[in-house]
Scaffold this motif. Structure first.
Motif, PDB file in Angstrom:
ATOM      1  N   SER A 165       0.933  -1.161  -0.184  1.00 11.91           N
ATOM      2  CA  SER A 165       0.004  -0.025   0.067  1.00 11.91           C
ATOM      3  C   SER A 165       0.907   1.355   0.050  1.00 11.91           C
ATOM      4  O   SER A 165       2.124   1.447   0.540  1.00 11.91           O
ATOM      5  CB  SER A 165      -0.716   0.224   1.338  1.00 11.91           C
ATOM      6  OG  SER A 165      -0.140   0.050   2.462  1.00 11.91           O
ATOM      7  N   VAL A 170      -3.005   5.648  -7.276  1.00 10.91           N
ATOM      8  CA  VAL A 170      -4.425   5.344  -7.387  1.00 10.91           C
ATOM      9  C   VAL A 170      -5.306   6.533  -8.185  1.00 10.91           C
ATOM     10  O   VAL A 170      -5.162   7.614  -7.764  1.00 10.91           O
ATOM     11  CB  VAL A 170      -5.040   5.170  -5.922  1.00 10.91           C
ATOM     12  CG1 VAL A 170      -6.383   4.596  -5.868  1.00 10.91           C
ATOM     13  CG2 VAL A 170      -4.077   3.940  -5.476  1.00 10.91           C
ATOM     14  N   ALA A 196      -1.762   2.417 -12.836  1.00 10.40           N
ATOM     15  CA  ALA A 196      -2.493   2.838 -11.717  1.00 10.40           C
ATOM     16  C   ALA A 196      -3.759   1.825 -11.237  1.00 10.40           C
ATOM     17  O   ALA A 196      -4.263   1.279 -12.177  1.00 10.40           O
ATOM     18  CB  ALA A 196      -3.096   4.215 -11.630  1.00 10.40           C
ATOM     19  N   ALA A 197      -3.978   1.868  -9.986  1.00  8.49           N
ATOM     20  CA  ALA A 197      -5.321   1.180  -9.643  1.00  8.49           C
ATOM     21  C   ALA A 197      -6.442   2.130 -10.006  1.00  8.49           C
ATOM     22  O   ALA A 197      -6.035   3.392  -9.644  1.00  8.49           O
ATOM     23  CB  ALA A 197      -5.255   0.815  -8.130  1.00  8.49           C
ATOM     24  N   LEU A 233      -5.744  -3.401  -3.581  1.00  4.10           N
ATOM     25  CA  LEU A 233      -5.790  -2.962  -4.722  1.00  4.10           C
ATOM     26  C   LEU A 233      -4.507  -3.368  -5.802  1.00  4.10           C
ATOM     27  O   LEU A 233      -3.535  -3.930  -5.174  1.00  4.10           O
ATOM     28  CB  LEU A 233      -5.429  -1.375  -4.662  1.00  4.10           C
ATOM     29  CG  LEU A 233      -6.354  -0.459  -3.835  1.00  4.10           C
ATOM     30  CD1 LEU A 233      -6.208   1.066  -4.061  1.00  4.10           C
ATOM     31  CD2 LEU A 233      -7.788  -0.728  -4.195  1.00  4.10           C
ATOM     32  N   VAL A 276      -8.617   7.217   0.739  1.00  3.27           N
ATOM     33  CA  VAL A 276      -7.311   6.585  -0.230  1.00  3.27           C
ATOM     34  C   VAL A 276      -6.345   7.680  -0.137  1.00  3.27           C
ATOM     35  O   VAL A 276      -5.031   7.483   0.122  1.00  3.27           O
ATOM     36  CB  VAL A 276      -7.758   6.924  -1.557  1.00  3.27           C
ATOM     37  CG1 VAL A 276      -6.581   6.677  -2.726  1.00  3.27           C
ATOM     38  CG2 VAL A 276      -8.933   5.781  -2.029  1.00  3.27           C
ATOM     39  N   TYR A 280      -2.490   6.786   0.299  1.00  2.00           N
ATOM     40  CA  TYR A 280      -1.748   6.752  -0.841  1.00  2.00           C
ATOM     41  C   TYR A 280      -1.254   8.403  -1.160  1.00  2.00           C
ATOM     42  O   TYR A 280      -0.366   8.618  -2.273  1.00  2.00           O
ATOM     43  CB  TYR A 280      -2.423   6.234  -2.092  1.00  2.00           C
ATOM     44  CG  TYR A 280      -2.793   5.122  -2.022  1.00  2.00           C
ATOM     45  CD1 TYR A 280      -1.740   4.318  -2.719  1.00  2.00           C
ATOM     46  CD2 TYR A 280      -3.941   4.411  -1.411  1.00  2.00           C
ATOM     47  CE1 TYR A 280      -2.174   2.787  -2.721  1.00  2.00           C
ATOM     48  CE2 TYR A 280      -3.951   2.901  -1.252  1.00  2.00           C
ATOM     49  CZ  TYR A 280      -3.140   2.220  -1.847  1.00  2.00           C
ATOM     50  OH  TYR A 280      -3.238   0.795  -1.700  1.00  2.00           O
ATOM     51  N   THR A 284      -2.288   9.803  -5.240  1.00  2.00           N
ATOM     52  CA  THR A 284      -3.746   9.871  -5.520  1.00  2.00           C
ATOM     53  C   THR A 284      -4.289  10.949  -6.609  1.00  2.00           C
ATOM     54  O   THR A 284      -3.627  11.950  -6.433  1.00  2.00           O
ATOM     55  CB  THR A 284      -4.459  10.163  -4.299  1.00  2.00           C
ATOM     56  OG1 THR A 284      -3.972   9.260  -2.888  1.00  2.00           O
ATOM     57  CG2 THR A 284      -6.035   9.898  -4.457  1.00  2.00           C
TER      58      THR A 284
END
Length: 358
Positions: A165, A170, A196-197, A233, A276, A280, A284
């Motif tokens: 993580s 993301v 990216a997720a 993710l 998120v 992240y 993000t």
């Protein structure tokens, strides 16, 4: 309201037309100006009556909901609320084709039996109609061309390996009314080696999120699935929040799904974006699309404060500019873009996944 909103009811069931009429006519701000039993009759009634909104059935004789939507939006653009009695895969597929063709939103038809449930359905239906009837819809030329767009189903993509993580990008996409079509467009524009997720939080009526995922898969080379509690993710994979459940993350990056009874809107875009951003941070990217209200504005602020990047859909391409405007007015949006430009920004900002080609 100076004049009652004028509603056309289109359904092949006389019983359902009568039920919807009875529900709507209890509100003095609404008036039912006509009914139609099939799509072809609906086209005639729309031209004659010029209603403010149409409630439109999915399965009908003579002309189904998809072709009816295409013809209405091509020649007499009018706000359309899709009402479906079934959550079968077939009916859900037709429903999302109707949304893709210009219909604004979808609800389940009211069901006879439980009086309390019927009253809740009446209140929800009237609230939705009053919202959508004020939307300025645009002409969709697809119905005039009558071109059947052959959508090649992409081969399945092997999911990339998960990463710890906080160590990869993301993207969080939030949307409401008018969103499914735009979300699908954006996901369809991302390449198979996207680095990216991707998380999607779409406000939609209960029972429709799984069908929306199936529909979005038809145009995307990225794997798309409903999020499940406990999973992590993965780069190049799209996870969609299930309806009525908020999607958050544990500190180790595992997904947590929860039901917050005090929240009026679930799933909450704000809650997912904030969660998120906490993990992240600058990795993000927040994308806020069409929809009414303010959900997402505080989430976009959390992303900006964490050093991430924020994009809002532009007013010209929005069905309802409420959510993007709320974030823009808060001063937390770095780019205001049309959907095709959002795709470019997401691709330019995020490098291909590890092991992928450029």
């Amino acid at each position: 309201m100076a004049h009652p909103l004028r509603i056309l009811i289109v359904d092949d069931s006389a019983l359902m037309r009568r039920l919807i009429r009875t529900m709507l006519e209890q509100d003095p701000e609404l008036t039912v100006v006509g009914e139609a039993a099939d799509g072809r009759e609906a086209l005639i009634r729309v031209a004659e009556l010029r209603p403010d909104l149409i409630t439109l059935d999915v399965r009908m004789p003579v002309m189904d909901g998809v072709e009816t939507t295409r013809q209405i939006m091509a020649y007499q653009p009018t706000p359309i609320l899709v009402l479906t009695a079934s959550l079968s895969r077939y009916d859900i597929d037709i429903t999302f084709q109707m949304l893709d063709s210009g219909a604004l939103d979808v609800m389940e038809k009211p069901a006879l039996g439980d009086n309390d449930a019927l009253e809740r359905a009446r209140i929800a239906l009237i609230r939705k109609i009053k919202l959508l009837a004020r939307v300025k819809v645009v002409t969709h030329l697809r119905g005039r061309r009558k071109l059947q767009e052959a959508q090649a189903v992409p081969p399945p993509v092997s999911p990339p390996p998960s990463r710890p993580s906080g160590t990869f990008p993301v993207v969080v996409i939030g949307a409401s009314t008018g969103g499914p079509r735009i979300v699908q467009q954006i996901l369809a524009g991302l390449p198979a080696n996207y680095g990216a997720a991707v998380l999607v939080v779409q406000h939609i009526a209960q029972g429709f999120s799984a069908g929306m995922v199936e529909w979005m898969r038809t145009r995307s080379v990225l794997p798309i699935k409903l999020a499940q509690a406990g999973e992590t993710l993965q780069i190049g994979t799209v996870l969609v929040a299930p309806d009525r459940l908020d999607m958050t993350f544990e500190t180790d990056g595992r997904i947590k799904l929860s039901d917050h009874p005090l929240l009026l809107q679930r799933p909450s875009i704000d809650i997912t974006m904030q969660s998120v951003a906490e993990i992240y941070a600058a990795q993000t990217t927040g994308v806020l699309l069409t929809g009414m209200g303010r959900d997402g504005a505080m989430g976009m602020r959390a992303i900006r404060r964490a050093g991430g990047y924020t994009i809002a859909q532009d007013e010209a391409s929005c069905t309802i500019f409420g959510m993007p405007k709320a974030a823009i007015d808060l001063g937390v949006v770095e780019a205001v873009l049309a959907p095709e430009k959002i795709i470019e920004a997401l691709i330019n900002r995020i490098a291909p996944k590890w092991g992928g080609s450029g």
